[in-house]
Design a protein around this motif. Structure first.
Motif, short mmCIF file in Angstrom:
data_model
loop_
_atom_site.label_atom_id
_atom_site.label_comp_id
_atom_site.label_asym_id
_atom_site.label_seq_id
_atom_site.Cartn_x
_atom_site.Cartn_y
_atom_site.Cartn_z
N THR A 153 0.84 -1.19 0.00
CA THR A 153 0.00 0.00 0.00
C THR A 153 0.88 1.24 0.00
OG1 THR A 153 -1.81 -1.08 1.19
CG2 THR A 153 -1.73 1.33 1.28
N ILE A 154 0.62 2.14 -0.95
CA ILE A 154 1.27 3.45 -0.96
C ILE A 154 0.26 4.46 -0.43
CG2 ILE A 154 2.33 5.27 -2.35
CD1 ILE A 154 3.25 3.18 -4.32
N VAL A 155 0.54 5.02 0.72
CA VAL A 155 -0.35 6.00 1.32
C VAL A 155 -0.05 7.38 0.73
CG1 VAL A 155 -0.99 7.20 3.46
CG2 VAL A 155 -0.63 4.72 3.47
N VAL A 156 -1.09 8.04 0.27
CA VAL A 156 -1.00 9.43 -0.22
C VAL A 156 -1.70 10.30 0.81
CG1 VAL A 156 -1.75 11.05 -1.99
CG2 VAL A 156 -0.88 8.81 -2.65
N PRO A 157 -1.01 11.24 1.44
CA PRO A 157 -1.62 12.02 2.52
C PRO A 157 -2.49 13.18 2.04
CG PRO A 157 0.66 12.65 2.28
CD PRO A 157 0.42 11.55 1.29
N PHE A 158 -3.00 13.07 0.82
CA PHE A 158 -3.87 14.10 0.25
C PHE A 158 -5.01 13.42 -0.51
CE2 PHE A 158 0.42 15.89 0.49
CZ PHE A 158 0.17 16.97 1.33
N SER A 159 -5.97 14.22 -0.92
CA SER A 159 -7.16 13.69 -1.60
C SER A 159 -6.81 13.12 -2.97
CB SER A 159 -8.21 14.79 -1.75
OG SER A 159 -8.61 15.29 -0.49
N ALA A 160 -7.66 12.25 -3.46
CA ALA A 160 -7.50 11.69 -4.80
C ALA A 160 -7.63 12.80 -5.85
CB ALA A 160 -8.55 10.62 -5.04
N GLY A 161 -6.88 12.65 -6.93
CA GLY A 161 -6.98 13.58 -8.03
C GLY A 161 -5.94 14.67 -8.04
N GLY A 162 -5.21 14.86 -6.93
CA GLY A 162 -4.18 15.89 -6.87
C GLY A 162 -2.86 15.41 -7.43
N GLY A 163 -1.86 16.29 -7.36
CA GLY A 163 -0.56 15.98 -7.94
C GLY A 163 0.12 14.79 -7.29
N VAL A 164 0.10 14.72 -5.95
CA VAL A 164 0.75 13.60 -5.26
C VAL A 164 0.04 12.29 -5.59
CG1 VAL A 164 1.59 12.75 -3.04
CG2 VAL A 164 1.31 15.20 -3.39
N ASP A 165 -1.28 12.33 -5.62
CA ASP A 165 -2.08 11.15 -5.94
C ASP A 165 -1.76 10.64 -7.34
OD1 ASP A 165 -4.46 9.32 -5.42
OD2 ASP A 165 -5.14 10.38 -7.21
N THR A 166 -1.68 11.54 -8.30
CA THR A 166 -1.37 11.15 -9.67
C THR A 166 0.01 10.51 -9.76
OG1 THR A 166 -2.76 12.93 -10.55
CG2 THR A 166 -1.12 11.98 -12.04
N MET A 167 1.00 11.13 -9.10
CA MET A 167 2.36 10.56 -9.09
C MET A 167 2.35 9.16 -8.49
SD MET A 167 4.44 13.02 -10.24
CE MET A 167 4.42 14.82 -10.49
N ALA A 168 1.62 8.98 -7.39
CA ALA A 168 1.58 7.69 -6.71
C ALA A 168 0.99 6.61 -7.62
CB ALA A 168 0.78 7.79 -5.42
N ARG A 169 -0.06 6.95 -8.35
CA ARG A 169 -0.71 5.96 -9.21
C ARG A 169 0.17 5.61 -10.41
NH1 ARG A 169 -5.72 5.14 -7.17
NH2 ARG A 169 -6.32 6.72 -5.63
N LEU A 170 0.88 6.58 -10.95
CA LEU A 170 1.83 6.29 -12.02
C LEU A 170 2.92 5.35 -11.53
CD1 LEU A 170 2.28 9.85 -13.60
CD2 LEU A 170 1.11 7.89 -14.64
N LEU A 171 3.42 5.60 -10.33
CA LEU A 171 4.47 4.76 -9.77
C LEU A 171 3.95 3.37 -9.44
CD1 LEU A 171 7.41 4.73 -8.86
CD2 LEU A 171 6.66 5.53 -6.61
N ALA A 172 2.75 3.30 -8.87
CA ALA A 172 2.17 2.01 -8.51
C ALA A 172 2.01 1.11 -9.74
CB ALA A 172 0.82 2.22 -7.83
N ASP A 173 1.63 1.69 -10.87
CA ASP A 173 1.47 0.91 -12.10
C ASP A 173 2.78 0.22 -12.48
OD1 ASP A 173 -1.18 1.59 -12.34
OD2 ASP A 173 -0.83 3.22 -13.77
N ARG A 174 3.91 0.93 -12.32
CA ARG A 174 5.20 0.34 -12.69
C ARG A 174 5.64 -0.71 -11.68
NH1 ARG A 174 3.23 4.14 -15.97
NH2 ARG A 174 4.51 4.32 -17.84
N LEU A 175 5.40 -0.44 -10.39
CA LEU A 175 5.86 -1.36 -9.35
C LEU A 175 5.08 -2.67 -9.38
CD1 LEU A 175 6.48 1.04 -6.33
CD2 LEU A 175 8.11 0.15 -8.01
#
Length: 327
Positions: free
Chosen positions: A34-56
């Motif tokens: 699980t990658i925890v994003v400390p902000f709401s879905a749809g923001g910059g951090v969330d987008t980065m996390a989902r891009l990274l999760a896809d590769r991992l």
């Protein structure tokens, strides 16, 4: 389930529980991460996390999910990871705010100490903000903006997404280097601050380039400069604030990095570091990150820790000079 089978499973679980974490790390990852994003879905951090999760998911051959835990200026999610078991299955994609700036502002109110409770894996990306104004604002450059502010001391308003975050420090640093005085208008999220700048209700704002791009392309705001020391490679047409001579020392970006709870086994941290840094060299991920206004910034854990210390010292000077406190 047959009683004998049930007892066997229990014995196996107990045996594993007695193993040192270093031994368990050999089979990592054996279940979902699980990658925890400390902000709401749809923001910059969330987008980065989902891009990274896809590769991992591909490189680690395991499920990687993103869990949004917004609240308390990012500290709710970061604190949850700091208190999670140090086994590599709960990670944090954190930004400068909750890992470097908040300790300077919230101090003893913090429920965790980033340097003590979080293990840096690698920086992921560095993201400059962009300074934008209403299209009819009487300034087409940073030099003209400063001149306008000097003629109207204390009247210029600048919007950010909150007190003490990198956007707020962007405005304070500009004032420190140029001697101008502006009024800070904190918002809860970039969307509203951009809408109000586009409507002419607030004079300027500092915001991520990804968030501002639709407004810029639609002619609703105009971009004056980026907050990095040099022009961003993905937007070379936008000058850097530092190109204005009095603000030549200006350099203040946001950045994101991956963290694990402290005391996570080194073998697990090494495996995660190798997987993430390999992903950050992939052309497709580099392209996607740049579309979000970021530049990949893979660092070793030691280099990332040193980078954070250097950035924190810079933030501390701004926070102290601007007297930014948690109210």
């Amino acid at each position: 389930m047959h009683p004998t089978s049930r007892r066997a499973l229990v014995c196996t679980a107990l045996a594993l529980a007695g193993l040192p974490l270093g031994a368990l790390a050999q089979d990592y990852p054996a279940r979902a991460i699980t990658i925890v994003v400390p902000f709401s879905a749809g923001g910059g951090v969330d987008t980065m996390a989902r891009l990274l999760a896809d590769r991992l998911r591909v490189s680690l051959k395991q499920s990687v999910v993103v869990d949004n835990k917004p609240g308390a200026s990012g500290m709710l999610g970061a604190g949850a990871v700091a208190k999670a078991p140090p086994d590599g299955y709960t990670l944090l994609l954190g930004s400068a705010g909750e890992t470097a700036i908040n300790p300077l502002i919230y101090k003893e109110k913090m429920q965790y100490v980033p340097a003590r409770d979080l293990a840096p894996i690698t920086a992921v990306t560095r993201v400059p903000n962009v300074l934008v104004t209403h299209p009819n604002f009487p300034a087409k450059s940073v030099a003209e903006l400063v001149a306008h502010a000097q003629k109207n001391p204390g009247k210029l308003t600048y919007a950010t997404s909150g007190v003490g975050n990198p956007q707020h420090l962007n405005g304070e640093l500009l004032q420190m280097l140029t001697g101008i005085k502006m009024q800070h208008v904190p918002y809860k999220g970039a969307a509203n601050q951009l809408v109000d700048v586009a409507a002419g209700n607030v004079d300027i704002t500092f915001v991520s380039l990804a968030g501002a791009t639709p407004f810029i392309k639609g002619g609703r705001v105009k971009a004056l400069a980026v907050t990095s020391a040099r022009r961003a490679g993905f937007a070379p047409e936008i000058p850097a604030i530092a190109e204005f001579a009095p603000a030549a020392a200006y350099d203040l970006d946001n950045w994101f990095g991956l963290f694990a709870p402290a005391k996570t086994p080194p073998a697990v941290l090494d495996k995660l570091h190798a997987a993430v840094t390999a992903a950050l060299r992939e052309p497709e991920l580099i392209k996607r990150l740049r579309e979000q206004g970021g530049e990949p910034m893979p660092l070793s854990p030691a280099a990332f820790r040193q980078f954070m210390q250097t950035e924190t010292a810079k933030y501390a000077r701004i926070v102290e000079a601007a007297h930014i406190v948690n109210e």
